[in-house]
Enzyme design. Structure first.
Site, PDB file in Angstrom:
ATOM      1  N   GLY A 211       4.460   1.976  -5.871  1.00  0.00           N
ATOM      2  CA  GLY A 211       3.262   2.513  -6.515  1.00  0.00           C
ATOM      3  C   GLY A 211       3.061   3.970  -6.165  1.00  0.00           C
ATOM      4  O   GLY A 211       3.988   4.656  -5.728  1.00  0.00           O
ATOM      5  N   ASN A 212       1.848   4.460  -6.360  1.00  0.00           N
ATOM      6  CA  ASN A 212       1.523   5.839  -6.006  1.00  0.00           C
ATOM      7  C   ASN A 212       0.057   5.915  -5.578  1.00  0.00           C
ATOM      8  O   ASN A 212      -0.643   4.899  -5.552  1.00  0.00           O
ATOM      9  CB  ASN A 212       1.820   6.790  -7.174  1.00  0.00           C
ATOM     10  CG  ASN A 212       1.097   6.385  -8.447  1.00  0.00           C
ATOM     11  OD1 ASN A 212      -0.124   6.346  -8.502  1.00  0.00           O
ATOM     12  ND2 ASN A 212       1.874   6.064  -9.491  1.00  0.00           N
ATOM     13  N   TYR A 213      -0.396   7.117  -5.274  1.00  0.00           N
ATOM     14  CA  TYR A 213      -1.717   7.293  -4.686  1.00  0.00           C
ATOM     15  C   TYR A 213      -2.833   7.528  -5.708  1.00  0.00           C
ATOM     16  O   TYR A 213      -3.946   7.882  -5.324  1.00  0.00           O
ATOM     17  CB  TYR A 213      -1.702   8.471  -3.711  1.00  0.00           C
ATOM     18  CG  TYR A 213      -0.818   8.264  -2.514  1.00  0.00           C
ATOM     19  CD1 TYR A 213      -1.134   7.314  -1.550  1.00  0.00           C
ATOM     20  CD2 TYR A 213       0.341   9.017  -2.348  1.00  0.00           C
ATOM     21  CE1 TYR A 213      -0.320   7.121  -0.444  1.00  0.00           C
ATOM     22  CE2 TYR A 213       1.168   8.837  -1.247  1.00  0.00           C
ATOM     23  CZ  TYR A 213       0.829   7.886  -0.294  1.00  0.00           C
ATOM     24  OH  TYR A 213       1.634   7.697   0.795  1.00  0.00           O
TER      25      TYR A 213
END
Length: 400
Positions: A211-213
């Site tokens: 995923g990412n932030y």
């Protein structure tokens, strides 16, 4: 872009303890560019002073029919012609009853009866008074006459009932007014807008993912800004802990890039505008383990494959009357890469932000962007994401 810039607002205040909220209501209206004139009932002055209201609104407060002993008087007819909208907040049971019955015994009611503009009513009273059949009948009558009743959504917080007679918060009142007044003036009024927001999670096994932030804050700010300008918004959201605080937004929750791709491509044909703000994963694991992968070796090799390119797919589907705004988060050679993406994916605008800029990017409430088209470039300073959303919508409106 101030959503209420140049608008004339008459604020009617009646005698309720909730009158203290009128101060914040005036502040927000003025901040959004409106000129505010206050009309207060005699009982309203028992809860808040005209001096405070005059200072905040920068206009004299009107309470009596005659302003001085020399025969000069306040014209409720002129106020009715001057206003773009009237807000009665707080509106007590007594004031609501007088509005329905036409009992014009104070300046607020006479101004209401002379009003040519839309009227918004924010009731404020205790639960028993609100629930009484006469109050409900009066509110129904006002709705039938076209008055817009602004009330909190019902719900529970601990053991306290939320709603049912409590005056709505000023921020929600202002949002409702801005949305309703924009319906006939904004280029977005009546448009169907598709927005993606947040991250995607690409599962490795039942407990891990790629995923990412992304927090989704930028996309949610855009969804609310579009809805406040009269658009019908479909928000396709990755997994975030955010709520939509305005009406006019349909939220579709997805988890991964495939689900977001399917949701957006399914709805794009019936859309006027797509704003692709989500941080979609570019790759996903080629295989998904049904069980948690154990730590048995020092190295774990993951095989990855590209996810569907949502922006490119919509760019190929785009018709002449549709518009697409993309986003580019870059770390080097920012403008060159953003313009290349704009061209390759057939976008109309691209919003560039860089992780090099302090206050921009993921997990913060601010952003610093440059909006690019094939022939223009506009850079903005770092500002709250709600204001960035308004800058983006203003750029969009210029190409509609």
């Amino acid at each position: 872009m101030n959503r209420l810039s140049g608008k004339h607002i008459v604020l009617g205040i009646s005698g309720s303890i909730a009158a203290y909220k009128s101060c914040e209501l005036i502040r927000q209206l003025v901040k959004l560019g409106a000129e505010v004139k206050v009309v207060i009932t005699p009982s309203g002055k028992e809860f808040i002073t005209p001096l405070t209201l005059a200072t905040l609104s920068r206009n004299p407060v009107i309470s009596e029919f005659f302003s001085q002993r020399d025969g000069s008087w306040n014209s409720h007819v002129d106020l009715g012609l001057w206003a773009d909208a009237m807000i009665i907040a707080p509106a007590t049971a007594s004031t609501i009853g007088k509005m329905v019955s036409g009992v014009a015994d104070n300046m607020l009611i006479t101004t209401y009866l002379s009003m040519k503009a839309p009227v918004f009513v924010a009731p404020a009273m205790d639960l028993d008074m609100y629930a009484h059949p006469s109050t409900q009948r009066n509110l129904d009558t006002l709705r039938q006459w076209g008055n817009i009743i602004i009330e909190p959504r019902e719900g529970f917080l601990a053991s306290q009932l939320i709603g049912k007679g409590r005056m709505e918060e000023p921020v929600k009142i202002v949002q409702t007014i801005a949305r309703e007044l924009s319906r006939t003036t904004s280029p977005l009024s009546g448009k169907k807008v598709l927005i993606t927001a947040g991250p995607t999670y690409e599962k490795i096994d039942p407990v891990r993912f790629i995923g990412n932030y992304s927090s989704g804050k930028m996309g949610y700010a855009l969804a609310e800004a579009c809805a406040l300008q009269g658009a019908s918004v479909t928000l396709v959201s990755g997994p975030v802990h955010l709520d939509i605080n305005v009406t006019g937004v349909e939220r579709i929750n997805v988890e991964n890039a495939k689900e977001m791709y399917e949701a957006t491509t399914k709805r794009f044909a019936d859309t006027d505008i797509a704003i692709l703000c989500a941080a979609v994963a570019d790759f996903r694991p080629t295989t998904l383990s049904d069980t948690k992968i154990k730590r048995e070796k020092d190295l774990l090799h993951l095989s990855l494959e590209p996810t569907q390119d949502i922006a490119a797919s919509l760019g190929k589907m785009k018709k002449e009357n549709q518009r697409i705004i993309g986003f580019a988060l870059e770390t080097d050679d920012e403008e060159h890469n953003a313009l290349d993406k704009l061209k390759r994916k057939n976008l109309d605008l691209i919003v560039l932000n860089s992780l090099k800029n302090e206050g921009a990017g993921f997990m913060v409430d601010t952003n610093q962007v440059t909006i690019l088209s094939s022939h223009s470039r506009t850079s903005f300073p770092c500002k709250p994401k709600q204001e960035v959303a308004e800058d983006i919508i203003a750029a969009l409106c210029d190409i509609l």
